[in-house]
Design an enzyme around this catalytic site. Structure first.
Site, PDB file in Angstrom:
ATOM      1  N   CYS A 224       0.699  -1.176  -0.068  1.00 22.59           N
ATOM      2  CA  CYS A 224       0.160  -0.025  -0.123  1.00 22.59           C
ATOM      3  C   CYS A 224       1.025   1.206   0.105  1.00 22.59           C
ATOM      4  CB  CYS A 224      -0.911  -0.160   1.090  1.00 22.59           C
ATOM      5  SG  CYS A 224      -0.367  -0.255   2.659  1.00 22.59           S
TER       6      CYS A 224
ATOM      7  N   VAL B   5      -0.087   4.370  -2.243  1.00 15.07           N
ATOM      8  CA  VAL B   5      -0.428   5.638  -1.912  1.00 15.07           C
ATOM      9  C   VAL B   5       0.498   6.476  -2.513  1.00 15.07           C
ATOM     10  CG1 VAL B   5      -0.564   7.084   0.183  1.00 15.07           C
ATOM     11  CG2 VAL B   5      -1.304   4.767   0.238  1.00 15.07           C
TER      12      VAL B   5
END
Lengths: 496, 512
Positions: free
Chosen positions: B153, B157
């Site tokens: 992630c 992001v």
């Protein structure tokens, strides 16, 4: 420390390192060669660089700051709810992975083997997760009213999307009148678990010290301080380690007012500050808080080592030396009580284990701390390394190891396999990610993070189990079954 | 008592010794600032009731003890089923340590994957340099035949663009231009591990089949196992296909990777689908997915890009396996051999031997959507009655499919399907509306402890029992394994309930 008979061993090992490094592209080889060395007697450290970013693409065994904070330092505090704040994975994959034993009613007054998460969805990334966090804290309060506090363990996205967990925590702490501790342990911070330990320690300092100060001022501490009060820290109670250690400290007349953080509680995080002396087992993960305690309260601290009878006796005496003659006499009594039992353990197992060699690769303290325990059984450590040490760890290691020991910092899977293939130790002692690789090579293996689901290994009670387990590993008949009889040399000759 | 060298005890017995129970008591009373025993008892009882259940189900933000993981593990799992493939995870390194650990703990096997070890500087500048160096190191050091890239992630992001990065890494000379580097974006804040499987599978198939499409088919059938963690299953599948004389390709075959022999040599890439076979998969007759919810995007891709028929068929239990074999027969024109019919008869025979202990038993289940459908279908065939069905990562499509299966059976009338709920919800369900047994993975053992309801371990992960993952669960033979686990859990429990001498052992029967 006995120098090895083979004077050329150091050179031989240096050659080996050079050979192994040949496999890398040049740029990465230059980075990696600084982390590999051979220990030479008399040097003040192991001659390796440490606490540096891992080389991309190498298969490091390292974890992240979240693992260091939630997984190691904060997670074992049993009466707090630790929120894995961010997406679902970090907490799920690490759920109950470390065997931090505790006594309590899980889900009611203890929460150690539970996984609380904000399970971030795309909208939380886009719009931020602060509102959700505030709501989560309310819901925890309602469903788990006996919690003594909440910690917010940040996962990668939190710092990247600019959430203000500190503001949420501050407001929530007032509302629920309990500690709500925001921890900025996003996985991308730092180079390993190590920064996570540091960040977690700082959070204890920032959020627990003021509680102690207030309690002291208002005279609401739940203990009456005494002359023999100690805090047992840097023990995460894996397989019950901290209890086996605590047993000995209590037997010598000390009062353990706090355990940080294995089987620990919020109350102990506060009470620990009232201790006369801090005893730290895992220096790497909690030395920061020791320095903070020293700075803030002038509190003395010392390292000790409860692996194996030799080090336990030495540590008991060193600890006792910080107290009066009563404690010193007690320490001798404790040593005298257990020595015959330990001798019997050694008598039973040493003949079965003597002459074996082991290569270690573990985390914070064990790459050096367990060396004497192996030596108590006649097993020699021929290589060791740390996942996330700093230079001071390698300085401390020199007192533990022999000349020509191979040292590998943040070893890569490739290097470790090559070293093992070349040195053919009788035993490899490392972690779960390494275990099955070496077992496929036909080598006995023991996990030295989780004690391979056994333990405790600390203290006198623990050493007996350690000895038993090494015997099980090294003398299992299964290792003798690997070669099919028709492939053995004699058999081949017969067939031909 | 200190240790006795002739009978050394570890944690299991050590901490029952009086000196330790005393230590616990003192610590608890003097230092822990604990709640009173009465208060703990009161709250403990409260958590078991309806009031608590309502509050628990009113949760909007908090997740407790989820029954799902995040995407990259599924992606890694899919990648590891291909020959010589090294998963490369773009992002933070800690995730990869967790993924490898989790898979290793379940299989008790090695699991290799690398990371680009992105840290703060990459968070600011992006992870391109990490990718360039990481690719070169992974390729040089571990000599894979393919590197399959997914993301954590962190990389998601900050918006790392895998396609562009891989091109850059190739242009920088990290890896040869023609070296296969399929990729999938696998954000952990979307879907779950099964989503990652689908994304990576699609990524690998589209990468390998690029430019391979021919005018005519090669007569083979493709099979996609899905996120199936039983190494016995692909072997069982191959055996059945062998009996039917069907030419096939299993797309992502992890069974040898996660079940390699101990012959004294460590092999980093055991087994797996040959890359050329995977590349040729676009020319097959059809693709049969053994799971639906791990393959929606992949099936869509195969349908539209390969112009190939796709089917979902789960060979579980009698009817599931019947349908599966009939589907194969239909696709290939080959008859179902006598041998398989005999095996079918054996499973039916086993079921008629055991049904009496299972019929009318109420059960609860949680797990991945396809596993739930498979196991529930099989248990309905035995007359067991599902009550609580909880799928944390299931969607409305799944709910509809499962509801139709429940509606078809007279034994499925009492079931409620809970989507998006976790194991703390499940705990409330088990306490307020108890069942005779429940099905789940190892994380369910906490529920077994709390509720005392017998537990059958089926799913992923299974950490606390050895070798269950080695069995098959598909086909008629797999049905016998499932039956064995279920019926013997029930019988074990019956013995536990009838083992007090002179009190309950009236029913401690020798013959059951």
């Amino acid at each position: 420390m006995t120098p090895p008979e083979n004077k050329n061993l150091i050179e031989e090992h240096k050659e080996l390192i050079k050979d192994v490094l040949q496999a890398y592209p040049e740029k990465s080889r230059k980075k990696r060669e600084k982390h590999l060395n051979v220990h030479e007697e008399g040097k003040s450290d192991c001659g390796v660089k440490s606490n540096i970013k891992s080389v991309p693409g190498v298969m490091t065994a390292r974890g992240c700051a979240y693992a260091g904070s939630k997984g190691v330092v904060w997670g074992p505090i049993k009466d707090m709810v630790h929120i894995s704040h961010g997406p679902v994975g970090c907490g799920y994959w690490s759920w109950s992975g470390r065997r931090n034993y505790y006594v309590g009613k899980t889900g009611v007054d203890s929460f150690g083997t539970m996984h609380f998460t904000s399970d971030f969805q795309e909208r939380d990334i886009v719009f931020g997760g602060d509102k959700k966090l505030a709501k989560i804290i309310q819901e925890i309060e309602e469903l788990f009213p006996l919690n003594r506090g909440i910690s917010v363990q940040s996962e990668c996205p939190i710092g990247l999307i600019g959430d203000d967990i500190e503001a949420v925590a501050k407001k929530a702490a007032k509302e629920i009148n309990k500690p709500v501790v925001p921890v900025r342990c996003e996985g991308f911070r730092g180079v390993s678990q190590s920064l996570g330990h540091h960040i977690a320690n700082d959070a204890i300092r920032d959020h627990m010290f003021p509680r102690f100060d207030k309690a002291k001022k208002e005279n609401t501490l739940t203990i009456e301080p005494g002359p023999y009060d100690v805090a047992l820290i840097g023990d995460y109670n894996i397989g019950g380690d901290a209890w086996a250690s605590r047993m000995l400290l209590e037997e010598m007349g000390l009062r353990v007012v706090a355990q940080w953080s294995g089987d620990g509680t919020v109350n102990e995080l506060v009470n620990g500050l009232a201790a006369k002396l801090v005893l730290i087992h895992c220096y790497r993960s909690m030395n920061y808080i020791c320095r903070a305690l020293e700075e803030a309260y002038g509190m003395p601290w010392m390292e000790f080592n409860f692996f194996g009878p030799t080090k336990i006796a030495a540590s008991l005496r060193e600890i006792a030396a910080k107290f009066d003659s009563k404690i010193q006499e007690n320490a001798e009594k404790v040593i005298a009580k257990y020595t015959p039992i330990m001798n019997a353990v050694v008598e039973k197992y040493r003949p079965r284990l003597e002459g074996n060699t082991v290569m270690l690769y573990v985390g914070g303290l064990r790459p050096r701390h367990v060396v004497p325990a192996f030596e108590d059984l006649g097993i020699k450590v021929i290589g060791t390394g740390y996942e996330f040490a700093h230079n001071d760890d390698y300085k401390r290691t020199t007192h533990y190891i022999d000349n020509a020991t191979i040292i590998y910092d943040d070893v890569t899977a490739y290097e470790f396999e090559e070293f093992v293939k070349a040195k053919k130790p009788s035993l490899v002692a490392s972690g779960i990610k390494e275990k099955y690789v070496f077992q496929k090579m036909g080598l006995p293996f023991r996990q030295m993070h989780s004690w391979d689901y056994s333990g405790p290994y600390h203290g006198y009670d623990g050493f007996a189990i350690f000895a038993r387990d090494m015997d099980i590993a090294l003398n299992s008949p299964t290792w003798g079954l690997i070669d099919a009889p028709w492939n053995k040399k004699e058999a081949k000759a017969k067939v031909a | 008592m200190p240790q006795n060298p002739d009978k050394i005890v570890d944690h299991v017995d050590l901490f029952k010794q009086p000196e330790y129970t005393e230590l616990f008591k003192n610590k608890h009373e003097q230092f822990e600032g604990a709640h009173s025993a009465e208060e703990v008892e009161r709250v403990s009882e409260w958590t078991k009731g309806w009031d608590y259940r309502e509050k628990n189900f009113a949760r909007e933000a908090l997740t407790v003890n989820p029954a799902k993981g995040c995407q990259p593990v599924g992606a890694m799992f899919a990648a590891l089923g291909f020959e010589g493939t090294l998963p490369f995870v773009q992002g933070s390194q800690g995730c990869v340590a967790y993924f490898r650990t989790h898979l290793s703990r379940h299989y008790k096997e090695p699991c290799s994957a690398v990371s680009s070890s992105m840290t703060e500087d990459a968070a600011v500048f992006g992870g391109l340099n990490n990718m360039i160096e990481g690719m070169s190191v992974a390729y040089t050091l571990y000599k894979p035949k393919m590197i399959a890239v997914c993301t954590t992630c962190m990389a998601e992001v900050i918006g790392d663009d895998l396609g562009a990065f891989i091109t850059n890494a190739k242009n920088a000379g990290s890896i040869p231009q023609d070296f296969p580097v399929p990729f999938a974006h696998t954000p952990s804040f979307v879907g779950s591990h099964i989503t990652g499987y689908d994304n990576m599978m699609k990524g690998i198939l589209s990468n390998l089949s690029e430019g391979k499409k021919k005018d005519k088919t090669n007569g083979k059938i493709n099979f996609i196992p899905g996120f199936d963690t039983y190494v016995g299953n692909n072997r069982e599948l191959k055996r059945m296909l062998g009996l039917m004389d069907i030419d096939y390709t299993i797309l992502s075959d992890t069974s040898d990777y996660f079940d390699s022999p101990n012959n004294g040599e460590y092999e980093m890439y055991p087994g797996g689908t040959k890359l050329e076979d995977a590349a040729e998969a676009c020319n097959a007759e059809a693709t049969v997915a053994l799971q639906a919810y791990t393959t929606p995007k992949t099936r869509e891709y195969i349908k539209t890009k390969w112009n190939q028929e796709t089917k979902v068929s789960r060979p579980f239990g009698v009817k599931g396996t019947d349908e599966f074999l009939m589907t194969l027969s239909e696709l290939t024109g080959k008859p179902i051999p006598q041998e398989l019919e005999i095996e079918r008869g054996r499973l039916v025979d086993a079921m008629t031997d055991s049904y009496a202990w299972i019929h009318g038993k109420k059960f609860a289940i949680y797990g991945e959507p396809d596993l739930i459908i498979s196991v529930v279908s099989f248990l309905l065939e035995l007359g067991a009655e599902p009550v609580h069905i909880l799928c944390h990562n299931g969607d409305e499509v799944f709910k509809k499919e499962l509801q139709a299966i429940l509606d078809e059976s007279p034994f499925g009338k009492q079931a409620t399907i809970w989507l998006g709920k976790d194991l703390w919800h499940f705990r409330s369900l088990l306490f307020t509306e108890p069942v005779d047994f429940f099905v789940g993975n190892s994380y369910g053992k906490y529920l077994w402890r709390d509720t005392k309801i017998p537990m059958v371990r089926i799913g992923y992960p299974i950490f606390d029992r050895h070798h269950l993952h080695r069995y098959s669960t598909i086909g008629y033979q797999g049905g016998i394994n499932l039956l064995n686990w279920v019926v013997n859990t029930i019988l074990d429990e019956m013995d536990r309930n009838t083992n007090i001498i002179g009190v309950t052992d009236i029913s401690f029967d020798l013959i059951r």
